[in-house]
Design a protein around this motif. Structure first.
Motif, PDB file in Angstrom:
ATOM      1  N   GLN A  67      38.223  26.188   1.995  1.00 57.84           N
ATOM      2  CA  GLN A  67      36.820  25.881   1.737  1.00 57.84           C
ATOM      3  C   GLN A  67      36.199  26.891   0.766  1.00 57.84           C
ATOM      4  O   GLN A  67      36.426  28.090   0.884  1.00 57.84           O
ATOM      5  N   GLY A  68      35.461  26.353  -0.206  1.00 56.83           N
ATOM      6  CA  GLY A  68      34.795  27.200  -1.177  1.00 56.83           C
ATOM      7  C   GLY A  68      35.547  27.384  -2.474  1.00 56.83           C
ATOM      8  O   GLY A  68      34.987  27.896  -3.448  1.00 56.83           O
ATOM      9  N   THR A  69      36.793  26.957  -2.543  1.00 54.12           N
ATOM     10  CA  THR A  69      37.559  27.081  -3.783  1.00 54.12           C
ATOM     11  C   THR A  69      37.230  25.946  -4.745  1.00 54.12           C
ATOM     12  O   THR A  69      36.695  24.905  -4.348  1.00 54.12           O
ATOM     13  N   ARG A  70      37.578  26.148  -6.004  1.00 56.57           N
ATOM     14  CA  ARG A  70      37.403  25.104  -7.017  1.00 56.57           C
ATOM     15  C   ARG A  70      38.184  23.853  -6.628  1.00 56.57           C
ATOM     16  O   ARG A  70      37.703  22.722  -6.801  1.00 56.57           O
ATOM     17  N   PHE A  72      39.022  22.854  -3.606  1.00 54.71           N
ATOM     18  CA  PHE A  72      38.384  22.192  -2.460  1.00 54.71           C
ATOM     19  C   PHE A  72      37.240  21.302  -2.935  1.00 54.71           C
ATOM     20  O   PHE A  72      37.143  20.125  -2.557  1.00 54.71           O
ATOM     21  N   GLU A  73      36.382  21.860  -3.789  1.00 54.35           N
ATOM     22  CA  GLU A  73      35.239  21.103  -4.291  1.00 54.35           C
ATOM     23  C   GLU A  73      35.688  19.944  -5.186  1.00 54.35           C
ATOM     24  O   GLU A  73      35.150  18.837  -5.112  1.00 54.35           O
ATOM     25  N   HIS A  74      36.682  20.205  -6.037  1.00 57.90           N
ATOM     26  CA  HIS A  74      37.214  19.151  -6.915  1.00 57.90           C
ATOM     27  C   HIS A  74      37.799  18.013  -6.087  1.00 57.90           C
ATOM     28  O   HIS A  74      37.627  16.829  -6.424  1.00 57.90           O
ATOM     29  N   ILE A  76      37.079  16.963  -2.975  1.00 58.18           N
ATOM     30  CA  ILE A  76      36.053  16.138  -2.337  1.00 58.18           C
ATOM     31  C   ILE A  76      35.347  15.257  -3.368  1.00 58.18           C
ATOM     32  O   ILE A  76      35.121  14.053  -3.142  1.00 58.18           O
ATOM     33  N   LYS A  77      35.032  15.852  -4.513  1.00 56.88           N
ATOM     34  CA  LYS A  77      34.330  15.116  -5.558  1.00 56.88           C
ATOM     35  C   LYS A  77      35.180  13.979  -6.126  1.00 56.88           C
ATOM     36  O   LYS A  77      34.677  12.883  -6.425  1.00 56.88           O
TER      37      LYS A  77
END
Length: 491
Positions: A67-70, A72-74, A76-77
């Motif tokens: 959680q919080g890594t690039r 992780f965010e990529h 989900i998006k």
């Protein structure tokens, strides 16, 4: 669930009957293979399920759960919540529909490679070969092709050696962060499942006693490695870093004894390459990841590096090295008794990108003219001269080295000394100080008789003169932004 016991018994039987036992003293009697020592240049291949997201690097399957890594965010998006689309859901998208093992092998051979080492299993736990131990493999899922088997056939029919790389040990903790939130890694797991074991990672990777892999996991690791040996008879087995863990040592010894004994049965010379101090020195070949040694070594060693600076696998927007930079490193490494294993990262459809191909073709064009200064050579009395010192150690290949016309690297073969000038001057004039005329001083200087001098790849015969300063070579007709090899024939 696959029963490990029969294979574990077979491993013990082979070691008991063979010439090599599972101890360092016995394993130190295995010499480095001549084909490897003379080959100098090989191709590494990072290709797998992690090539599908093509984001970050080959550690995407780990980082997508942090959680919080690039990543992780990529994730989900792009793909949605992890509980609905986890790493395993990339497998059906890994189709390899354009994979052509013969085309790959032809490209690698044209680049001047003598051996090819595909990643057989990366940290993600997905095997790129047919296996009885787990169904999570490329022969049964994704491409539904035995990738390693196809490469073996294509590579060996061209006279190159096939190796195999195992990064399985790191799978012990690689996917562990997926248990910290709602994700697909919470499914019930047992040995043989994709995410098994996803255990807690070590707080300090340098602590080789922390977060110890279980005996069951280590037995599974050993059987996987031995199955790989028996099924594909690789000429080289490459191991990644975490095998130096204290609990792995007995299993490393068993694997090495099994592999070396099997090779003795086959009548084949094989090698193991390793990082850090995983193996006792002189029982396998040490490897420096993305780096090299500053000085020549009396033992063979390997540098593994990649065409891309930022990733081992294909990702969108990779930062590619130049062919010139790679050749300078290759020349430097070979002059110091090393071999280079150069990685390419194919696309998920099985094609090798234009950037990688361009670099390999440029290297091949240079090797076609100058390969005699690389292949089948040995170290000379001096590895180098010139002002530029290469930084020693791993992960030192992030920036391109700035060499001068005075930076020269040496190899030798037969009656020839090869002086590779890493930055050829515009005026074509070079001074090789290490080949100065013999003096009466009691110094370990060059004392040979120079018969002739050539500049490889140039039709113009150079003008040369030897005096107390060194060997002066003038070849203004040679213009190149690549390293240039001067061949000196001696008696």
């Amino acid at each position: 669930m696959y029963d490990l016991k029969p294979y574990l018994q077979l491993i013990d039987q082979v070691i008991e009957k063979g010439p090599y036992k599972a101890d360092w003293d016995s394993l130190s009697r295995v010499p480095p293979p001549r084909w490897y020592v003379q080959g100098k240049f090989g191709i590494f291949i990072h290709w797998g399920v992690y090539s599908v997201p093509a984001f970050g690097n080959e550690w995407y399957p780990r980082n997508m759960y942090i959680q919080g890594t690039r990543e992780f965010e990529h994730h989900i998006k792009t793909y949605g919540p992890h509980k609905h689309f986890g790493y395993k859901d990339f497998i059906p998208l890994f189709r390899a529909e354009k994979f052509d093992a013969d085309a790959w092998a032809a490209l690698f051979q044209a680049a001047g490679a003598r051996y090819v080492v595909p990643v057989a299993e990366h940290h993600d736990g997905f095997q790129m070969y047919k296996s009885e131990i787990s169904h999570w493999n490329a022969a049964e899922m994704g491409p539904k092709r035995d990738v390693l088997g196809e490469l073996k056939e294509a590579v060996e029919k061209r006279g190159m050696a096939l190796g195999a790389s195992s990064h399985r040990m790191e799978h012990w903790f690689f996917m562990s962060h997926g248990k910290e939130f709602e994700s697909d890694i919470h499914e019930p797991m047992q040995r043989g499942d994709f995410y098994w074991p996803a255990m807690e990672e070590p707080g300090n990777f340098a602590d080789l006693h922390a977060a110890s892999p279980s005996q069951e996991y280590l037995q599974d690791w050993l059987v996987r490695c031995c199955e790989l040996v028996d099924r594909y008879q690789p000429s080289l087995v490459y191991f990644d870093w975490w095998i130096q863990h204290s609990q792995a040592k007995p299993y490393l010894k068993k694997f090495a004894a099994y592999y070396y004994n099997r090779a003795a049965e086959w009548g084949k010379s094989v090698a193991i390459t390793y990082k850090h101090e995983a193996f006792m020195f002189d029982t396998a070949i040490p490897d420096v990841e993305r780096g090299q040694f500053a000085d020549s070594k009396p033992y063979p060693w390997q540098s593994d590096t990649a065409i891309a600076r930022n990733s081992w696998c294909y990702t969108e927007g990779n930062d590619y090295k130049s062919a010139r930079s790679i050749l300078c490193d290759l020349i430097d490494i070979v002059s110091k008794n090393g071999c280079m294993l150069l990685n390419v990262g194919p696309r998920p459809d099985g094609t090798i990108g234009q950037e990688d191909q361009a670099v390999l073709k440029s290297i091949g064009a240079w090797m076609h003219i100058n390969g005699e200064a690389i292949h089948d050579t040995h170290v000379w009395r001096r590895a180098m001269e010139g002002p530029t010192r290469v930084q020693e150690g791993q992960f030192t290949d992030g920036t391109e080295k700035q060499f001068t016309k005075e930076d020269i690297r040496f190899t030798a073969k037969g009656r020839c000394i090869y002086a590779s000038v890493l930055a050829w001057p515009e005026d074509g004039k070079v001074l090789i100080k290490s080949l100065a005329a013999p003096s009466n001083a009691n110094l370990p200087t060059f004392q040979g008789i120079i018969l002739d001098v050539d500049v490889l790849g140039c039709n113009e015969k150079p003008v040369w003169q030897q005096n107390g300063e060194g060997l002066h070579v003038s070849c203004p007709g040679m213009q190149s932004d690549m390293p240039v090899v001067i061949r000196v024939t001696v008696d």
